[in-house]
Write an enzyme that holds these catalytic residues in place. Structure first.
Site, PDB file in Angstrom:
ATOM      1  N   GLU A  94      92.769  -9.714  55.843  1.00  0.00           N
ATOM      2  CA  GLU A  94      94.018  -9.236  56.418  1.00  0.00           C
ATOM      3  C   GLU A  94      94.960 -10.390  56.750  1.00  0.00           C
ATOM      4  O   GLU A  94      94.542 -11.452  57.216  1.00  0.00           O
ATOM      5  CB  GLU A  94      93.724  -8.381  57.656  1.00  0.00           C
ATOM      6  CG  GLU A  94      92.988  -7.102  57.263  1.00  0.00           C
ATOM      7  CD  GLU A  94      92.722  -6.146  58.403  1.00  0.00           C
ATOM      8  OE1 GLU A  94      92.466  -4.963  58.118  1.00  0.00           O
ATOM      9  OE2 GLU A  94      92.760  -6.563  59.578  1.00  0.00           O
ATOM     10  N   GLY A 168      88.404 -15.675  60.071  1.00  0.00           N
ATOM     11  CA  GLY A 168      87.650 -16.873  59.744  1.00  0.00           C
ATOM     12  C   GLY A 168      87.962 -18.064  60.631  1.00  0.00           C
ATOM     13  O   GLY A 168      88.949 -18.077  61.372  1.00  0.00           O
ATOM     14  N   ILE A 223      89.972 -21.689  73.742  1.00  0.00           N
ATOM     15  CA  ILE A 223      89.125 -22.090  74.874  1.00  0.00           C
ATOM     16  C   ILE A 223      88.475 -20.858  75.517  1.00  0.00           C
ATOM     17  O   ILE A 223      87.261 -20.744  75.565  1.00  0.00           O
ATOM     18  CB  ILE A 223      89.942 -22.886  75.908  1.00  0.00           C
ATOM     19  CG1 ILE A 223      90.502 -24.172  75.273  1.00  0.00           C
ATOM     20  CG2 ILE A 223      89.089 -23.210  77.132  1.00  0.00           C
ATOM     21  CD1 ILE A 223      89.453 -25.170  74.842  1.00  0.00           C
ATOM     22  N   CYS A 344      96.125 -10.074  67.887  1.00  0.00           N
ATOM     23  CA  CYS A 344      95.110 -11.126  67.987  1.00  0.00           C
ATOM     24  C   CYS A 344      93.742 -10.531  68.293  1.00  0.00           C
ATOM     25  O   CYS A 344      93.583  -9.751  69.228  1.00  0.00           O
ATOM     26  CB  CYS A 344      95.512 -12.102  69.089  1.00  0.00           C
ATOM     27  SG  CYS A 344      94.354 -13.449  69.331  1.00  0.00           S
TER      28      CYS A 344
END
Length: 373
Positions: A94, A168, A223, A344
């Protein structure tokens, strides 16, 4: 048996010049070809009229220019477009286009799936199949540019920024990610500023050092936790490269880089009552005190089966204020494309999982169910 043709999208300018030299041609032919492909969207050698007929025939016999196809797309109410890109063998990755008033960003994938298993990320729960090739990475930019209205007559391009934040971990595919980013930056490629190409990583430290030696692009770091104990759970690669080792690698990268203007973007997903307390905000500020940065707080985007919830706006505001009291620059990311699962952490694609992660998870869930019964 036919000989497999060379896909010229797999070669950056250095690779193309080497190829033309092998063919007995001058290196400048690589520059001409790149301009046709990336400035004007031309893939038919016969249309490249400043390349002589003999060379065009040689190229057609030996080479091809093939970008992966768009299998489908969805458009969000906010204008975001999520593309499913067919990368062969029944698999899709995607790619997300995010238009804004002052920029248009393309979020690009680097792998089919992901091996890092971050527990808040849909891609990480899908398993891993393989790395994408250079042509499959740069081909996402090329193909979406065509879709959006790449103008052959003027060379105007609809994408101003590229972020390696799709499916990825880019640092686990450096051999293909670096040449692809070279093409993005190249004046004969997509001609993007190094400050407009961003790579996001969860912290594969040795590869981060290699990246800094090879190319200069903007860096974003995932993080997501203020200490190793919590990050070991949320971002399991932390067990191999804990926070202090990761932060030292980030500082080494910043010393080599001009693209970041001396500071890194820290990505921190806001998980309700997991990593969003004011104490954790103080802890994060202390953690980052020696690393020049800006903090990007990302409201969590739920996906089917996710074990987490999104922090409330009030908890995000309190967290943000604590960080700013410590003198840190803080941005709360505006969620885009969540109505089409393009935000996200929501990208999944269609993956044939070589790690068998989904099958193992289903087996574990079945075992738990049997035990409870």
């Amino acid at each position: 048996m036919s000989v497999k043709k060379i896909n010229l999208l797999d070669l950056d300018r250095k690779g193309l010049r080497a190829l033309f030299s092998e063919m007995g041609e001058k290196p400048f032919r690589a520059d001409q070809l790149m301009k046709w492909v990336y400035h004007f969207g031309v893939t038919d050698f016969e249309e490249m009229n400043n390349i002589n007929k003999v060379l065009r025939t040689k190229l057609a016999a030996k080479c091809e220019i093939v970008a992966p196809e768009i299998a489908s797309f969805q458009k969000s109410n906010d204008g975001t477009i999520k593309f499913a890109i067919n990368v062969g063998q029944g698999q899709e990755v995607e790619t997300v286009y995010i238009p804004e008033e002052d920029r248009a960003t393309l979020c690009v994938s680097s792998q089919v799936g992901c091996a890092l298993e971050c527990t808040f990320c849909s891609t990480g729960q899908q398993g891993f199949n393989r790395n994408l090739t250079v042509s499959e990475i740069i081909g996402q930019v090329w193909r979406v540019s065509q879709f959006l209205g790449f103008h052959k007559d003027t060379g105007d391009r609809p994408i101003s920024n590229v972020v390696m934040m799709g499916m990825g971990e880019p640092l686990l595919n450096l051999a293909n990610v670096i040449p692809a980013m070279d093409i993005m930056l190249d004046d004969f490629g997509f001609s993007l500023s190094k400050r407009r190409v961003t790579l996001s990583t969860s912290g594969v430290v040795p590869a981060l050092d290699k990246l800094g030696d090879a190319i200069d692009v903007a860096l974003a770091v995932s993080i997501h936790a203020p200490n190793d104990e919590l990050r070991d759970v949320l971002v399991p690669v932390n067990k191999k490269y804990p926070l202090q080792e990761f932060l030292a690698g980030i500082r080494r990268y910043l010393e080599k880089s001009n693209a970041n203007r001396g500071r890194v973007t820290v990505e921190y997903v806001m998980l309700d009552h997991i990593n969003d307390s004011t104490d954790q905000a103080h802890e994060l500020a202390i953690l980052m005190k020696d690393t020049p940065c800006k903090i990007n707080l990302i409201p969590f985007n739920p996906y089917p089966g996710s074990p987490y919830g999104r922090s409330s706006n009030s908890r995000i505001d309190r967290f943000s204020k604590v960080l700013m009291e410590h003198g840190l620059t803080v941005i709360v990311r505006k969620t885009r494309g969540d109505d089409i699962d393009a935000a996200c952490g929501q990208l999944a694609g269609d993956i044939r999982d070589r790690t068998k992660r989904l099958a193992k998870k289903q087996m574990q869930q079945n075992q738990i169910s049997v035990t409870m019964e």
